[in-house]
Design a protein around this motif. Structure first.
Motif, PDB file in Angstrom:
ATOM      1  N   TRP A 116      26.864   6.905 -43.354  1.00 23.67           N
ATOM      2  CA  TRP A 116      28.096   6.138 -43.578  1.00 23.67           C
ATOM      3  C   TRP A 116      28.293   5.118 -42.464  1.00 23.67           C
ATOM      4  O   TRP A 116      28.593   3.952 -42.718  1.00 23.67           O
ATOM      5  CB  TRP A 116      29.307   7.062 -43.665  1.00 23.67           C
ATOM      6  N   ALA A 117      28.100   5.544 -41.221  1.00 22.78           N
ATOM      7  CA  ALA A 117      28.317   4.648 -40.077  1.00 22.78           C
ATOM      8  C   ALA A 117      27.377   3.446 -40.117  1.00 22.78           C
ATOM      9  O   ALA A 117      27.770   2.330 -39.762  1.00 22.78           O
ATOM     10  CB  ALA A 117      28.135   5.421 -38.776  1.00 22.78           C
ATOM     11  N   LEU A 118      26.146   3.655 -40.550  1.00 23.82           N
ATOM     12  CA  LEU A 118      25.185   2.552 -40.601  1.00 23.82           C
ATOM     13  C   LEU A 118      25.581   1.490 -41.616  1.00 23.82           C
ATOM     14  O   LEU A 118      25.125   0.342 -41.540  1.00 23.82           O
ATOM     15  CB  LEU A 118      23.797   3.091 -40.941  1.00 23.82           C
ATOM     16  N   GLN A 119      26.447   1.837 -42.570  1.00 26.75           N
ATOM     17  CA  GLN A 119      26.877   0.878 -43.582  1.00 26.75           C
ATOM     18  C   GLN A 119      28.214   0.222 -43.259  1.00 26.75           C
ATOM     19  O   GLN A 119      28.673  -0.643 -44.013  1.00 26.75           O
ATOM     20  CB  GLN A 119      26.996   1.588 -44.943  1.00 26.75           C
ATOM     21  N   GLU A 120      28.831   0.643 -42.162  1.00 18.83           N
ATOM     22  CA  GLU A 120      30.138   0.091 -41.822  1.00 18.83           C
ATOM     23  C   GLU A 120      30.010  -1.290 -41.181  1.00 18.83           C
ATOM     24  O   GLU A 120      28.931  -1.875 -41.133  1.00 18.83           O
ATOM     25  CB  GLU A 120      30.885   1.072 -40.908  1.00 18.83           C
ATOM     26  N   PRO A 169      20.958  11.501 -32.491  1.00 23.98           N
ATOM     27  CA  PRO A 169      21.202  11.614 -33.941  1.00 23.98           C
ATOM     28  C   PRO A 169      20.294  12.626 -34.622  1.00 23.98           C
ATOM     29  O   PRO A 169      20.534  12.980 -35.783  1.00 23.98           O
ATOM     30  CB  PRO A 169      20.920  10.195 -34.453  1.00 23.98           C
ATOM     31  N   GLU A 170      19.275  13.092 -33.917  1.00 25.89           N
ATOM     32  CA  GLU A 170      18.347  14.053 -34.510  1.00 25.89           C
ATOM     33  C   GLU A 170      18.900  15.468 -34.599  1.00 25.89           C
ATOM     34  O   GLU A 170      18.320  16.330 -35.277  1.00 25.89           O
ATOM     35  CB  GLU A 170      17.036  14.089 -33.705  1.00 25.89           C
ATOM     36  N   LEU A 171      20.026  15.751 -33.936  1.00 23.80           N
ATOM     37  CA  LEU A 171      20.547  17.113 -33.897  1.00 23.80           C
ATOM     38  C   LEU A 171      20.803  17.653 -35.308  1.00 23.80           C
ATOM     39  O   LEU A 171      21.369  16.965 -36.157  1.00 23.80           O
ATOM     40  CB  LEU A 171      21.845  17.167 -33.081  1.00 23.80           C
ATOM     41  N   SER A 172      20.394  18.894 -35.543  1.00 25.35           N
ATOM     42  CA  SER A 172      20.600  19.627 -36.807  1.00 25.35           C
ATOM     43  C   SER A 172      19.745  19.116 -37.959  1.00 25.35           C
ATOM     44  O   SER A 172      19.851  19.641 -39.067  1.00 25.35           O
ATOM     45  CB  SER A 172      22.078  19.601 -37.242  1.00 25.35           C
ATOM     46  N   LEU A 173      18.930  18.104 -37.736  1.00 26.96           N
ATOM     47  CA  LEU A 173      18.130  17.551 -38.827  1.00 26.96           C
ATOM     48  C   LEU A 173      16.701  18.075 -38.773  1.00 26.96           C
ATOM     49  O   LEU A 173      16.142  18.290 -37.694  1.00 26.96           O
ATOM     50  CB  LEU A 173      18.116  16.022 -38.760  1.00 26.96           C
ATOM     51  N   HIS A 174      16.114  18.235 -39.937  1.00 28.79           N
ATOM     52  CA  HIS A 174      14.728  18.686 -40.036  1.00 28.79           C
ATOM     53  C   HIS A 174      13.807  17.606 -39.465  1.00 28.79           C
ATOM     54  O   HIS A 174      14.074  16.405 -39.574  1.00 28.79           O
ATOM     55  CB  HIS A 174      14.381  18.947 -41.503  1.00 28.79           C
ATOM     56  N   ARG A 199      11.668  12.036 -38.315  1.00 26.86           N
ATOM     57  CA  ARG A 199      10.538  11.107 -38.226  1.00 26.86           C
ATOM     58  C   ARG A 199      10.795   9.817 -39.000  1.00 26.86           C
ATOM     59  O   ARG A 199      10.167   8.795 -38.732  1.00 26.86           O
ATOM     60  CB  ARG A 199       9.258  11.781 -38.744  1.00 26.86           C
ATOM     61  N   ARG A 200      11.749   9.876 -39.939  1.00 23.20           N
ATOM     62  CA  ARG A 200      12.053   8.675 -40.727  1.00 23.20           C
ATOM     63  C   ARG A 200      13.307   7.945 -40.234  1.00 23.20           C
ATOM     64  O   ARG A 200      13.682   6.919 -40.813  1.00 23.20           O
ATOM     65  CB  ARG A 200      12.247   9.069 -42.192  1.00 23.20           C
ATOM     66  N   LEU A 201      13.953   8.478 -39.208  1.00 26.01           N
ATOM     67  CA  LEU A 201      15.220   7.878 -38.763  1.00 26.01           C
ATOM     68  C   LEU A 201      15.027   6.464 -38.226  1.00 26.01           C
ATOM     69  O   LEU A 201      15.800   5.560 -38.558  1.00 26.01           O
ATOM     70  CB  LEU A 201      15.869   8.747 -37.684  1.00 26.01           C
ATOM     71  N   ALA A 202      14.051   6.262 -37.358  1.00 24.06           N
ATOM     72  CA  ALA A 202      13.876   4.944 -36.745  1.00 24.06           C
ATOM     73  C   ALA A 202      13.630   3.861 -37.790  1.00 24.06           C
ATOM     74  O   ALA A 202      14.306   2.814 -37.777  1.00 24.06           O
ATOM     75  CB  ALA A 202      12.763   4.983 -35.700  1.00 24.06           C
ATOM     76  N   PRO A 203      12.682   4.052 -38.739  1.00 25.37           N
ATOM     77  CA  PRO A 203      12.508   3.014 -39.760  1.00 25.37           C
ATOM     78  C   PRO A 203      13.714   2.885 -40.681  1.00 25.37           C
ATOM     79  O   PRO A 203      14.026   1.781 -41.154  1.00 25.37           O
ATOM     80  CB  PRO A 203      11.255   3.464 -40.536  1.00 25.37           C
ATOM     81  N   PHE A 204      14.417   3.995 -40.927  1.00 29.42           N
ATOM     82  CA  PHE A 204      15.604   3.915 -41.772  1.00 29.42           C
ATOM     83  C   PHE A 204      16.685   3.068 -41.087  1.00 29.42           C
ATOM     84  O   PHE A 204      17.339   2.241 -41.724  1.00 29.42           O
ATOM     85  CB  PHE A 204      16.147   5.307 -42.076  1.00 29.42           C
ATOM     86  N   ILE A 205      16.883   3.282 -39.789  1.00 33.20           N
ATOM     87  CA  ILE A 205      17.858   2.480 -39.038  1.00 33.20           C
ATOM     88  C   ILE A 205      17.468   1.011 -39.081  1.00 33.20           C
ATOM     89  O   ILE A 205      18.313   0.124 -39.254  1.00 33.20           O
ATOM     90  CB  ILE A 205      17.966   2.990 -37.593  1.00 33.20           C
ATOM     91  N   ALA A 256      18.414  -0.365 -42.415  1.00 33.07           N
ATOM     92  CA  ALA A 256      19.871  -0.496 -42.508  1.00 33.07           C
ATOM     93  C   ALA A 256      20.352  -1.709 -41.716  1.00 33.07           C
ATOM     94  O   ALA A 256      21.264  -2.427 -42.161  1.00 33.07           O
ATOM     95  CB  ALA A 256      20.544   0.772 -41.985  1.00 33.07           C
ATOM     96  N   GLN A 257      19.745  -1.965 -40.585  1.00 33.80           N
ATOM     97  CA  GLN A 257      20.115  -3.150 -39.795  1.00 33.80           C
ATOM     98  C   GLN A 257      19.787  -4.429 -40.545  1.00 33.80           C
ATOM     99  O   GLN A 257      20.539  -5.400 -40.493  1.00 33.80           O
ATOM    100  CB  GLN A 257      19.368  -3.136 -38.456  1.00 33.80           C
ATOM    101  N   ARG A 258      18.667  -4.419 -41.233  1.00 37.70           N
ATOM    102  CA  ARG A 258      18.259  -5.604 -41.994  1.00 37.70           C
ATOM    103  C   ARG A 258      19.271  -5.909 -43.092  1.00 37.70           C
ATOM    104  O   ARG A 258      19.562  -7.070 -43.391  1.00 37.70           O
ATOM    105  CB  ARG A 258      16.870  -5.358 -42.580  1.00 37.70           C
ATOM    106  N   ASN A 259      19.847  -4.850 -43.678  1.00 40.46           N
ATOM    107  CA  ASN A 259      20.799  -5.025 -44.776  1.00 40.46           C
ATOM    108  C   ASN A 259      22.229  -5.255 -44.295  1.00 40.46           C
ATOM    109  O   ASN A 259      22.986  -5.986 -44.933  1.00 40.46           O
ATOM    110  CB  ASN A 259      20.765  -3.802 -45.691  1.00 40.46           C
ATOM    111  N   HIS A 260      22.618  -4.596 -43.188  1.00 40.93           N
ATOM    112  CA  HIS A 260      24.021  -4.620 -42.765  1.00 40.93           C
ATOM    113  C   HIS A 260      24.232  -5.256 -41.391  1.00 40.93           C
ATOM    114  O   HIS A 260      25.371  -5.494 -41.000  1.00 40.93           O
ATOM    115  CB  HIS A 260      24.588  -3.196 -42.767  1.00 40.93           C
ATOM    116  N   GLY A 261      23.176  -5.493 -40.643  1.00 41.68           N
ATOM    117  CA  GLY A 261      23.271  -6.283 -39.421  1.00 41.68           C
ATOM    118  C   GLY A 261      23.771  -5.581 -38.186  1.00 41.68           C
ATOM    119  O   GLY A 261      23.945  -6.218 -37.150  1.00 41.68           O
TER     120      GLY A 261
END
Length: 385
Positions: A271-275, A285-290, A295-301, A304-309
């Motif tokens: 949600w925060a990445l889309q605000e 941000p890796e806490l509690s995540l498998h 391993r996909r967080l960095a490319p996902f971020i 998200a930056q490319r789309n929402h800046g």
């Protein structure tokens, strides 16, 4: 809109920091080295201009001035924060230095406050304090100009930029139990207790679009999840509700009180990445995540930056997060403790690291070994529990 440079003097773990900042910044270092305190310098700027904040309040919620000033600094040293900021096509520079009048009266007072507008040719000074009015009335130095609407008219867009900086570090049990934020908090609740209200405050169209995108990610992680929505209970309180495939044709529904820690933290992050397009601060941000998700967080971020800046500045200990070969040396900051406070070293300033990362050696193989704790691990082998 983004921070492009950070300078600190006598701030918490650090006696001196001067680093350039990329669109995505990843901060790596051992425990207690100052990663959180580095991120907190940006929160401090936000707290200066947020309603209910201001210089004195921002210092007070951090344990008052002795806890803000570096342990390695002299007791009368000034604390300094300076940032360069790009907003649209303008580059701004904000500088703040403050100390206290006496040890018996640790109320912060401004030693210097300066706002400049930078161009390729010159730097135009918009504000510089102390000024003539401050010298007549020294009590004015207890408030920054940037926090006052009567004083920041010429650089209000810079104040708005600071105000919109976000920090999120969802604590699942606080969110589940609906515990109210402490009265001393400034601005948005960083621990996710206000996340449901933030989701509700969006227009229905915007909310549905964002939740649908989150739902698609969650469906990859949890294939049984088919639907994510915001509902209200009988008392009008908002709740996240997910529909799961079930042996019954209509499926089964769960609310956030039944979600796992990882699911709640992932929803908060997505949600925060889309605000709004102002900078987002993320602490581990890796806490509690498998590991497969991490391993996909960095490319996902990045996507998200490319789309929402949004500029994203995050701290991490995770080898999995740093394993992404798309992370460049320009994005990586190494925090290393020393005898005179911690240092912040841009990975790109170390030729060996830069060459290895350009050769597609991941940051996990390069940065983690350089930021490991100085504790001798065999020491733990001798401990009896």
């Amino acid at each position: 809109m983004q921070f492009t440079r950070l300078q600190l003097g006598n701030w918490k773990n650090f006696t001196k920091v001067d680093v350039a900042l990329a669109r995505r910044v990843i901060i790596v270092g051992p425990n207690a080295s100052g990663k959180s305190n580095l991120l907190d310098s940006f929160r401090f700027l936000r707290d200066l201009v947020t309603e209910g904040g201001g210089l004195n309040k921002a210092v007070e919620v951090r344990g008052r001035l002795p806890r803000v000033r570096s342990l390695f600094a002299r007791s009368n040293s000034t604390i300094e924060i300076a940032v360069d900021v790009v907003i649209a096509e303008s580059t701004w520079r904000y500088e703040l230095a403050f100390t206290h009048r006496t040890l018996q009266n640790p109320v912060p007072v401004i030693s210097r406050e300066k706002v400049s507008k930078l161009t390729q040719q010159r730097s135009e000074i918009i504000l510089e304090r102390p000024d003539a009015e401050d010298r007549v009335d020294a009590e004015r130095l207890r408030q920054t100009a940037i926090q006052q609407v009567t004083a920041n008219q010429k650089f209000r867009e810079l104040a708005e930029f600071f105000r919109n900086v976000s920090y999120i570090h969802v604590v699942p049990h606080l969110m589940r139990e609906g515990i109210n934020a402490p009265l001393t908090a400034i601005g948005e609740d960083p621990f996710g207790r206000d996340l449901l209200n933030r989701i509700r405050s969006c227009s229905s169209k915007l909310r549905r679009g964002r939740l649908t995108r989150i739902e698609k990610v969650l469906h990859v992680v949890t294939p049984e999840l088919e639907e994510l929505s915001l509902v209200q209970d009988e008392e009008g309180r908002p709740h996240l509700q997910a529909k799961f495939k079930h042996w019954r044709p209509q499926g089964a529904y769960q609310r956030e009180t039944q979600f796992s820690d990882g699911t709640l933290r992932l929803i908060g992050l997505l949600w925060a990445l889309q605000e709004k397009s102002s900078p987002l601060l993320l602490e581990e941000p890796e806490l509690s995540l498998h590991a497969a998700i991490v391993r996909r967080l960095a490319p996902f971020i990045y996507r998200a930056q490319r789309n929402h800046g949004r500029q994203v500045l995050l701290s991490t200990h995770s080898v999995d997060l740093l394993a992404d070969e798309g992370i460049s040396a320009d994005e990586l900051l190494l925090v290393q403790p020393g005898d005179n406070g911690s240092e912040v070293i841009p990975a790109a300033s170390i030729s060996e690291i830069k060459q290895l990362m350009q050769a597609s050696i991941p940051a996990s193989d390069i940065a983690i070994p350089r930021t490991q704790s100085r504790i001798d691990t065999p020491l733990f082998d001798k401990l009896e529990v």
